[in-house]
Design a protein around this motif. Structure first.
Motif, PDB file in Angstrom:
ATOM      1  N   ASN A   1      43.832  29.254  49.163  1.00 29.71           N
ATOM      2  CA  ASN A   1      42.972  30.277  48.716  1.00 29.71           C
ATOM      3  C   ASN A   1      43.687  31.624  48.563  1.00 29.71           C
ATOM      4  O   ASN A   1      43.509  32.229  47.733  1.00 29.71           O
ATOM      5  CB  ASN A   1      41.590  30.300  49.391  1.00 29.71           C
ATOM      6  CG  ASN A   1      40.781  29.119  49.325  1.00 29.71           C
ATOM      7  OD1 ASN A   1      40.645  28.433  48.134  1.00 29.71           O
ATOM      8  ND2 ASN A   1      39.703  28.827  50.291  1.00 29.71           N
TER       9      ASN A   1
ATOM     10  N   SER B   1      35.284  35.814  41.378  1.00 29.82           N
ATOM     11  CA  SER B   1      35.487  34.600  41.966  1.00 29.82           C
ATOM     12  C   SER B   1      34.324  33.896  42.357  1.00 29.82           C
ATOM     13  O   SER B   1      34.139  32.772  42.004  1.00 29.82           O
ATOM     14  CB  SER B   1      36.482  34.967  43.238  1.00 29.82           C
ATOM     15  OG  SER B   1      37.720  35.422  42.782  1.00 29.82           O
TER      16      SER B   1
ATOM     17  N   TYR C   1      34.280  29.848  42.329  1.00 30.77           N
ATOM     18  CA  TYR C   1      35.588  29.972  43.333  1.00 30.77           C
ATOM     19  C   TYR C   1      35.180  30.354  44.691  1.00 30.77           C
ATOM     20  O   TYR C   1      35.561  31.445  44.955  1.00 30.77           O
ATOM     21  CB  TYR C   1      36.950  30.376  42.558  1.00 30.77           C
ATOM     22  CG  TYR C   1      37.171  29.917  41.129  1.00 30.77           C
ATOM     23  CD1 TYR C   1      37.057  28.655  40.977  1.00 30.77           C
ATOM     24  CD2 TYR C   1      37.683  30.837  40.482  1.00 30.77           C
ATOM     25  CE1 TYR C   1      37.653  28.321  39.818  1.00 30.77           C
ATOM     26  CE2 TYR C   1      37.946  30.410  39.210  1.00 30.77           C
ATOM     27  CZ  TYR C   1      37.991  29.023  38.871  1.00 30.77           C
ATOM     28  OH  TYR C   1      38.446  28.329  37.554  1.00 30.77           O
TER      29      TYR C   1
END
Length: 291
Positions: free
Chosen positions: A53, A253, A258
């Motif tokens: 990440n 995000s 995400y």
């Protein structure tokens, strides 16, 4: 004469507030350290990803620009708010008949909503019908008119100006509280010794305000690094990502699903804030000891 009695309350009365704090503040903060290293969709974890990440964040094409914009906004607004807040505090501390009204007017922008302020200034900055460009043209400064929010070289400074206007009053109130704790006898003694206005300000006012200065600097740095709603309301990170900051990356995000990446960016922001605040505290404390 009645005796004052001290009533002891049982500690279990603290439990409701403690549970709220643990559930909605402590647990999400601590769990973020775990979710930043996994792949999850908001409901279930799909596996441990390690540093992936964080690597995805670093591999972004605009990674450098995001951090540059964040720190540019933070340090420009911090410096200007501290200087302007101190000047306004000195002005508001003067013996004036309208002192209370002046303080209220100067503090009023702090109470306004960021979203409302962002929308109003977006209209003011409009290149065609905005008030700012119209005033410049009316004053014979038509050459100074700009596309304040669509020029990639000006957009962060334009947003910074709005932040300074809105929150300088908060710094002013903290400085004003500090100014009112300085004994008048110090200034009177300095006058007798022949110290001028600048000398009294340098050798009495500034040293006495050092604790307030430290608090002001730390609070403004934190707010600058965490800024989101003003930037998102005015530009949404545009034009073409020219005003993207860490907080808008976190928002995007999560909006795109995400979640691990967004949590990693949030954790990165947390670490940056810790480092900046620790360095600032050490610097101000060290300089204070040297005085």
């Amino acid at each position: 004469m009645s005796k004052l009695t001290r009533q002891n309350y049982p500690y279990y009365l603290l439990l409701p507030g403690l549970l709220v704090f643990l559930c909605f503040f402590a647990y999400p903060s601590v769990s973020g350290f775990y979710y930043a290293f996994v792949n999850w969709d908001g409901l279930q974890i799909r596996g441990f990803t390690g540093w992936e990440n964080f690597r995805n964040l670093i591999d972004r094409d605009d990674f450098g620009l995001v951090f540059y914009n964040t720190f540019l906004f933070t340090f420009v607004t911090t410096f200007c708010k501290i200087v302007l807040g101190l000047l306004l505090a000195v002005l508001a501390n003067m013996t004036l008949k309208s002192a209370r009204l002046l303080r209220s007017v100067l503090f009023m922008p702090v109470m306004l909503s960021y979203v409302a302020v962002g929308l109003v200034f977006s209209a003011i900055y409009d290149p065609d019908n905005g008030l700012l460009n119209q005033l410049l043209a009316w004053a014979g400064l038509g050459g100074w008119t700009q596309s304040w929010l669509t020029n990639e070289h000006l957009v962060m400074y334009s947003i910074s100006a709005v932040e300074i206007w809105k929150t300088a009053g908060f710094c002013m109130m903290l400085f004003l509280a500090g100014l009112q704790t300085i004994p008048n006898e110090w200034y009177e003694a300095a006058k007798i010794d022949g110290a001028g206005a600048m000398g009294r300000f340098r050798y009495i006012t500034l040293p006495a305000l050092r604790p307030v200065l430290q608090i002001n600097v730390i609070l403004t740095l934190i707010s600058g690094l965490k800024v989101f709603d003003l930037v998102y309301t005015m530009t949404g990170g545009g034009p073409a990502g020219a005003s993207e900051i860490i907080s808008t990356v976190i928002y995007d995000s999560f909006a795109k699903g995400y979640y691990g990446e967004g949590t990693a960016a949030n954790l990165l922001l947390f670490v940056i804030i810790l480092i900046v605040i620790a360095l600032t505290h050490k610097l101000i404390t060290k300089r204070g000891e040297g005085v």
